[in-house]
Write an enzyme that holds these catalytic residues in place. Sequence first.
Site, PDB file in Angstrom:
ATOM      1  N   ARG A 198      -7.210  -0.142   1.063  1.00  0.00           N
ATOM      2  CA  ARG A 198      -7.073   1.311   0.883  1.00  0.00           C
ATOM      3  C   ARG A 198      -8.319   1.934   0.250  1.00  0.00           C
ATOM      4  O   ARG A 198      -8.638   3.092   0.505  1.00  0.00           O
ATOM      5  CB  ARG A 198      -5.829   1.610   0.020  1.00  0.00           C
ATOM      6  CG  ARG A 198      -5.476   3.116  -0.045  1.00  0.00           C
ATOM      7  CD  ARG A 198      -4.158   3.342  -0.771  1.00  0.00           C
ATOM      8  NE  ARG A 198      -3.698   4.712  -0.667  1.00  0.00           N
ATOM      9  CZ  ARG A 198      -3.577   5.542  -1.711  1.00  0.00           C
ATOM     10  NH1 ARG A 198      -3.861   5.140  -2.932  1.00  0.00           N
ATOM     11  NH2 ARG A 198      -3.159   6.782  -1.526  1.00  0.00           N
ATOM     12  N   ILE A 218      -4.774  11.766   1.388  1.00  0.00           N
ATOM     13  CA  ILE A 218      -4.362  10.432   1.840  1.00  0.00           C
ATOM     14  C   ILE A 218      -2.982  10.246   1.227  1.00  0.00           C
ATOM     15  O   ILE A 218      -2.788  10.448   0.023  1.00  0.00           O
ATOM     16  CB  ILE A 218      -5.359   9.329   1.426  1.00  0.00           C
ATOM     17  CG1 ILE A 218      -4.871   7.933   1.850  1.00  0.00           C
ATOM     18  CG2 ILE A 218      -5.711   9.352  -0.052  1.00  0.00           C
ATOM     19  CD1 ILE A 218      -5.939   6.826   1.689  1.00  0.00           C
ATOM     20  N   SER A 219      -1.989   9.908   2.055  1.00  0.00           N
ATOM     21  CA  SER A 219      -0.598   9.860   1.581  1.00  0.00           C
ATOM     22  C   SER A 219      -0.424   8.816   0.482  1.00  0.00           C
ATOM     23  O   SER A 219      -1.168   7.827   0.407  1.00  0.00           O
ATOM     24  CB  SER A 219       0.342   9.509   2.735  1.00  0.00           C
ATOM     25  OG  SER A 219       0.295  10.500   3.729  1.00  0.00           O
ATOM     26  N   GLN A 220       0.592   9.039  -0.340  1.00  0.00           N
ATOM     27  CA  GLN A 220       0.980   8.065  -1.368  1.00  0.00           C
ATOM     28  C   GLN A 220       1.420   6.765  -0.670  1.00  0.00           C
ATOM     29  O   GLN A 220       2.170   6.823   0.314  1.00  0.00           O
ATOM     30  CB  GLN A 220       2.147   8.666  -2.157  1.00  0.00           C
ATOM     31  CG  GLN A 220       2.633   7.792  -3.284  1.00  0.00           C
ATOM     32  CD  GLN A 220       3.837   8.407  -3.990  1.00  0.00           C
ATOM     33  OE1 GLN A 220       4.112   9.598  -3.845  1.00  0.00           O
ATOM     34  NE2 GLN A 220       4.549   7.588  -4.744  1.00  0.00           N
TER      35      GLN A 220
END
Length: 231
Positions: free
Chosen positions: A54, A80-82
């Site tokens: 990530r 950027i999504s959790q």
Amino acid sequence: MVIYVQEYKLYLLIQSEHLDSYRHKGLRNKLIDDIRSKGIKNEEVLEAMGRVPRHLFMDSSFVNFSYTDKAFPISAGQTISQPYTVAYQTELLDVSRHLKVLEVGTGSGYQTAVLLELGARVYTIERQRQLFLDAQKTLGPLNYKPIFFYGDGYEGLPAYAPFDRILVTAAALEIPQSLLDQLTVGGVLVVPEGGHLGQKMIRVVRETEDHFQHSEHGHFSFVPLLRGKNN
Ligand code: SAH
């Protein structure tokens, strides 16, 4: 010559360490444990996330926080999504090898990589030109090979339909009919639905040509699904 080759190998080793080190892998394992403890059960999804670095998808200002379970800003005012949300949506999507998946909202490309790790054939569309370009620069060197599109994902990709799975990673005020139309019979759509005050996660299964089964799965917070494309 021998010395030269050895030096080059050392250089490659340092380079690859820099890309994805044991330290990163350790942090990632902790993050996966954290997500598992929050209720994600699908081990294939967790393992897939355990393989995606990530930190290589983050904006450089936030790279030290790559393995905290939070969403972070990327370019063009997007996020950027959790990781928990990525795991949750991916689990609901029920992905298996060789399925044809449409992702609406490429963003950083992180979710795209998770879908590819699960063996899906991924078509991903982004309306922000800069993100469309950046995601290709991130995913290419990592050997992730989705099919990239720049355009309005609200319309789906009629020329490439139908899809076994459709995942929307931005919040829709209402579920786009165009996306429902592009599902195979037996196909699944996962989409957060609602306005800026919060959204419900919706899962739609196309049970027959004309019958769609909707279910609700908790509250989330996404950037909005917008119309048109942006230079
Ligand atoms: N999956 C991404 C999430 C990014 S946020 C990640 O984990 O990084 C949602 C993305 O959806 C944003 O990049 C936004 O630009 C994009 N988006 C919003 N509306 C869209 C539309 N109509 N078509 C395609 N992309 C859209």
